[in-house]
Design an enzyme around this catalytic site. Structure first.
Site: not given
Length: 407
Positions: A178-180
């Site tokens: 999700g962050d990436s």
């Protein structure tokens, strides 16, 4: 690994990275790989009950005895220290923003505004500045003020519900996807904004929300529900409606085969010595194979169990069937294709010595991305280069900042 080797497409673009942990720094990593100058702003080190602390927490993240995530996410970056909670540190960021093309932040919405660093102020200082803001829920809407990490975005965006085995609770990937994804969309937005600035002469805000970045890659999940009432569910190692596409057992391990297209499936059947399966009504079409997925998987598994991984791979290559081994780090390091394409490159760290990490991707033929410098070892390692060299600050001014605990 020097700046003199920078042939990247973004050579000449300056980025101020205020973010910490994963999403903001990964966006900075991507831009830095493409040649941008990345000035990473970190909290200054301070003495505390547990010793000295400060800097991006990513400096201490990773797996195993050696925490090396920092070495990847902070390559091609220069570290300066600035305490954003004091006026002097905030003023440093305003001065840096005046010289920059892009500023990245991934604090909770409203934080920059409380520090006097909101877009209105920064654009008054530098109208051409592109401000990339990565957050859990975006800068607007009823949830915008909530704290949000990557896993929360994965859940809200629909990812978590469909990952894992159907008889168990939702699973997660082994990486912070999700962050990436949000960082990647933030980077993509920055590149689009750079192009738009060529026409308008003005910067803008790039608002990348974790849950929306996940939602973007969820294919037709929402329309399927609206039109037919279908809700995707967890299906384990298979993809519902796609067959054969699975990991199959061999006599000495496991092997991934993806032969769901009709012509490819026919080639797989030939490789199996069972060409008649391709004409069997149960398997002849994409829909038929989907309806008989589990039966077909067992038939294929019975065959693959009689072969080693290497024997199976040789047959898949011979018959042009998409397939491959399941790699870990050791397999990557030994693979000739990784070596031929320089997918892994050697870097040298003052702390860890020489080791290999993933290269800069994608490959550009005319303006190649690269890893030019290792991650900064010390918080504020480049204070002199940036504050004295770029901003022209005097020794007295630097001393005053230190006295105010701003750096």
């Amino acid at each position: 690994m020097t700046d003199e080797t920078n042939e990247g497409a973004l050579n000449g673009i300056r980025v101020v990275e205020l973010g910490q942990l994963i999403a903001g720094p990964f966006c900075g990593q991507l831009l830095g790989d493409m040649g941008a100058e990345i000035i990473k702003v970190e909290p200054p080190e301070v003495d505390g009950p547990n010793g000295r602390s400060g800097g991006d927490p990513m400096r201490h993240w990773g797996h195993g005895d050696a925490k090396l995530w920092w070495e990847v996410v902070s390559r091609n970056k220069k570290s300066v220290s600035a305490n954003l909670r004091v006026p002097e540190g905030q003023e440093l960021v305003r001065k840096l923003a005046a010289t920059a093309d892009i500023l990245i932040e991934n604090f909770k919405p409203g934080t920059l505004e409380r520090w006097g660093l909101g877009p209105e102020i920064l654009h008054e200082i530098n109208p051409r500045l592109i401000i990339v803001r990565v957050s859990g829920y975006g800068q607007t809407g009823p949830y915008s003020s909530r704290a949000g990490f990557g896993g929360i975005g994965e859940a809200m965006g629909g990812w978590r519900y469909i990952v894992g085995d159907p008889d168990r609770a939702p699973s997660r990937m082994g990486v912070s996807i999700g962050d990436s994804l949000a960082a990647t969309y933030g980077c993509m937005g920055a590149l689009a904004a750079l192009h738009a600035r060529e026409r308008t002469g003005k910067g803008q805000v790039v608002d990348s929300a974790l849950y929306e970045a996940v939602l973007q890659v969820m294919e037709s999940l929402v329309p399927e529900y609206l039109v037919s009432g279908h809700i995707r569910k967890r299906t384990g190692s298979i993809l519902e409606g796609v067959s054969p596409s699975n990991v199959y057992p061999t006599s000495d391990g496991e092997y991934l085969i993806g032969a769901n297209q009709d012509a490819v499936f026919a080639r797989l059947c030939t490789a199996m010595g069972r060409p008649e399966l391709a004409a069997d009504d149960r398997y002849a079409t994409h829909i038929a194979r989907a309806n008989n997925l589990h039966e077909l998987d067992e038939t294929i598994a019975e065959w693959t169990r009689t072969l080693t991984v290497d024997e199976l791979e040789a047959l898949m290559i011979e018959h042009s069937v998409p397939a491959g081994k399941i790699y870990r780090a050791p397999e990557m390091l030994d693979d000739p294709h990784f070596a031929a394409r320089e997918a892994l490159v050697e870097v040298e760290s003052e702390r860890w010595g020489k080791f290999r990490m993933q290269n800069a991707f994608p490959k550009l033929s005319g303006t190649p991305s690269s890893i030019r410098t290792p991650a900064p070892v010390r918080v504020g390692q480049h204070n002199d280069d940036i504050y004295r060299g770029l901003l022209g600050m005097t020794e007295t001014e630097i001393s005053e900042l230190k006295a105010a605990k701003a750096i």
